[in-house]
Write a protein that holds these residues in place. Structure first.
Motif, short mmCIF file in Angstrom:
data_model
loop_
_atom_site.label_atom_id
_atom_site.label_comp_id
_atom_site.label_asym_id
_atom_site.label_seq_id
_atom_site.Cartn_x
_atom_site.Cartn_y
_atom_site.Cartn_z
N ARG A 247 -11.23 0.82 13.13
CA ARG A 247 -9.82 1.14 13.32
C ARG A 247 -9.00 0.32 12.33
O ARG A 247 -9.52 -0.62 11.71
N ARG A 248 -7.74 0.68 12.21
CA ARG A 248 -6.88 -0.08 11.30
C ARG A 248 -6.88 -1.57 11.66
O ARG A 248 -6.93 -2.44 10.78
N ARG A 280 -15.71 4.99 20.56
CA ARG A 280 -16.26 3.69 20.16
C ARG A 280 -17.21 3.21 21.25
O ARG A 280 -16.81 2.99 22.38
N ASP A 315 -4.63 1.06 16.49
CA ASP A 315 -5.84 1.69 17.04
C ASP A 315 -6.24 2.97 16.32
O ASP A 315 -7.18 3.64 16.72
N ALA A 316 -5.51 3.31 15.26
CA ALA A 316 -5.83 4.54 14.52
C ALA A 316 -7.20 4.42 13.86
O ALA A 316 -7.49 3.42 13.20
N PRO A 317 -8.05 5.44 14.01
CA PRO A 317 -9.35 5.41 13.34
C PRO A 317 -9.17 5.38 11.82
O PRO A 317 -8.29 6.05 11.28
N ARG A 320 -10.73 9.71 10.34
CA ARG A 320 -10.32 10.58 11.43
C ARG A 320 -10.92 11.97 11.27
O ARG A 320 -10.97 12.52 10.17
N PHE A 327 -12.30 9.88 16.30
CA PHE A 327 -13.26 9.31 15.36
C PHE A 327 -14.14 10.41 14.76
O PHE A 327 -14.48 11.39 15.42
#
Length: 456
Positions: A247-248, A280, A315-317, A320, A327
């Motif tokens: 994630r970021r 995850r 929380d951004a993958p 994507r 994810f």
């Protein structure tokens, strides 16, 4: 208050929603069965069933055919267990087995076990009661699969490992309080199937090749996201599942580090009736949770990609799924990766995991196997030893080619590189050391062994 029913033999009491029947243990059976409790008990759903049981127990005593209730229950349980077929027992084993530390096994492991049972084991053992499977039958399976699975040697080896583990559990884990086991001895004991030699040879990858692959994926396939994935594979040595779970917030730009805490999993992997849903999940092992410094070669490309394509949500993958969001699945990356590598000279046989081998080989030669182990997230240094096989022009050959005396600087570099590998291999077990040397080019292995002798 309801009056308690008077019985000529035994008594029945309510116990929650059940009825507990009991009677005094008959006198004179101690010599035959050993120490016995003062009363015999059983529980029933109805009072009528409890009364019927007391009647039958009284008859057994009168006919001198009585035995302790616990003994009869254990015998009945053994008979039920003995009627269980291998297929029934193996299915339960696969679905309920846990790791040695008590944690659940990975869904991928369970899925692979299911496949091995269905394709290779149950057709031969499935309908046979566990207690009737003999060593001769196991030997027959080994001999038969030597022919029928000659093109699936790894699957044959893994299937036998599973078969042996199932039998071992049945022979060692008690099924009752007396310590009895389902079978007295594993019919697979004493047999083994050697692990087949590795058929895939790790492909050494240069920095130029990985950047060429990056450009092909980004420019020709229009996937700037997937283009970064092989860079992380080579320069960070992460597993593909770990990369896709990033994630970021896992990229620590202030300290130039990557936090590895998860691996991408299909939440519905074991239930094919549900659509795929990538989440995850846990890393391969507890040691796989680690923090890695971001290699200088990777920073600009990674940070530029994040700035241009990754939302600011922590929380951004990082990678994507284009349509479903969330994810990215491994096969979605692999589909593009396999096509793109064909367009890079020398990479057509390179698996993504080979990139991990490349980094650990490089690190081991410079900093030693202990550092490589930590970067890899391995729990055992002998496992890391199996990764030191990505010897290519930019790792060791470059130094060796200049070691003919034409350049003192090149000769010194060669000596230092060889010495580094010698020191690294000296830390491995004899078995791991021999395996690693066998994977290296003959001339390289000879120079390393000579250096190891000098270091003694």
């Amino acid at each position: 208050m309801a009056r308690r029913k008077r019985r000529a033999f035994g008594q029945v009491k309510t116990s929650g929603r059940q009825f507990e029947a009991s009677y005094p243990t008959p006198v004179g059976y101690g010599d035959k069965f050993g120490p016995l409790s003062e009363r015999q008990y059983r529980r029933f759903d109805t009072e009528a069933a409890a009364d019927a049981w007391l009647y039958q127990e009284r008859k057994l005593i009168e006919l001198d055919e009585w035995s302790p209730v616990s003994m009869r229950k254990a015998e009945a349980r053994r008979r039920r267990e003995q009627a269980v077929t291998f297929g029934e027992y193996a299915e339960h084993w696969v679905e309920t087995r846990r790791k040695p530390d008590g944690s659940p096994r990975a869904s991928g492991t369970i899925k692979r076990n299911r496949t091995m049972l269905r394709r290779h084991i149950n057709p031969y053992f499935g309908d046979t009661p566990m207690t009737e499977i003999s060593a001769k039958q196991v030997r027959s399976w080994i001999d038969t699969t030597a022919d029928t699975m000659r093109n699936e040697l790894t699957a044959r080896h893994n299937s036998f490992v599973l078969l042996k583990a199932i039998f071992n559990t049945a022979a060692t884990e008690p099924i009752d309080d007396a310590g009895d086991t389902l079978i007295a001895k594993s019919p697979a004991a004493g047999y083994s199937i050697p692990r087949p030699e590795k058929t895939h040879k790790t492909v050494p990858v240069t920095d130029a090749q990985i950047w060429r692959l990056h450009d092909v994926i980004r420019d020709d396939y229009g996937r700037p996201d997937l283009a970064v994935v092989p860079l992380i594979g080579l320069f960070e040595g992460m597993r593909i599942g770990e990369v896709l779970a990033l994630r970021r917030c896992d990229v620590l730009t202030d300290t130039d580090e990557i936090s590895v805490t998860a691996s991408v999993k299909d939440e519905n992997e074991l239930d094919l009736s549900k659509p795929r849903h990538m989440v995850r999940g846990a890393t391969k092992t507890k040691d796989s949770v680690r923090t890695l410094p971001i290699a200088p070669e990777l920073r600009e490309a990674l940070y530029t990609y994040m700035a241009e394509h990754v939302p600011q949500d922590p929380d951004a993958p990082l990678f994507r799924a284009p349509r479903a969001g969330g994810f990215l699945a491994e096969n979605s990356f692999t589909e593009v990766y396999v096509k793109a590598r064909e367009r890079v000279d020398g990479m057509h046989r390179c698996r993504f995991h080979d990139l991990r081998h490349n980094l650990l080989t490089r690190v081991s030669g410079v900093a030693g196997v202990a550092v490589a182990k930590r970067i890899a997230g391995h729990s055992d240094v002998s496992v890391t030893g199996g990764y030191l096989d990505a010897v290519g022009d930019d790792v060791l050959r470059r130094a060796l080619d200049g070691s003919d005396g034409s350049s003192s600087a090149s000769a010194t570099a060669a000596d230092n590189t060889i010495a580094g590998y010698a020191t690294t291999l000296a830390q491995l077990s004899p078995e791991a050391r021999a395996k690693t040397l066998d994977l290296l080019p003959a001339d390289v292995a000879a120079k390393i062994m000579a250096a190891m002798i000098q270091q003694i």
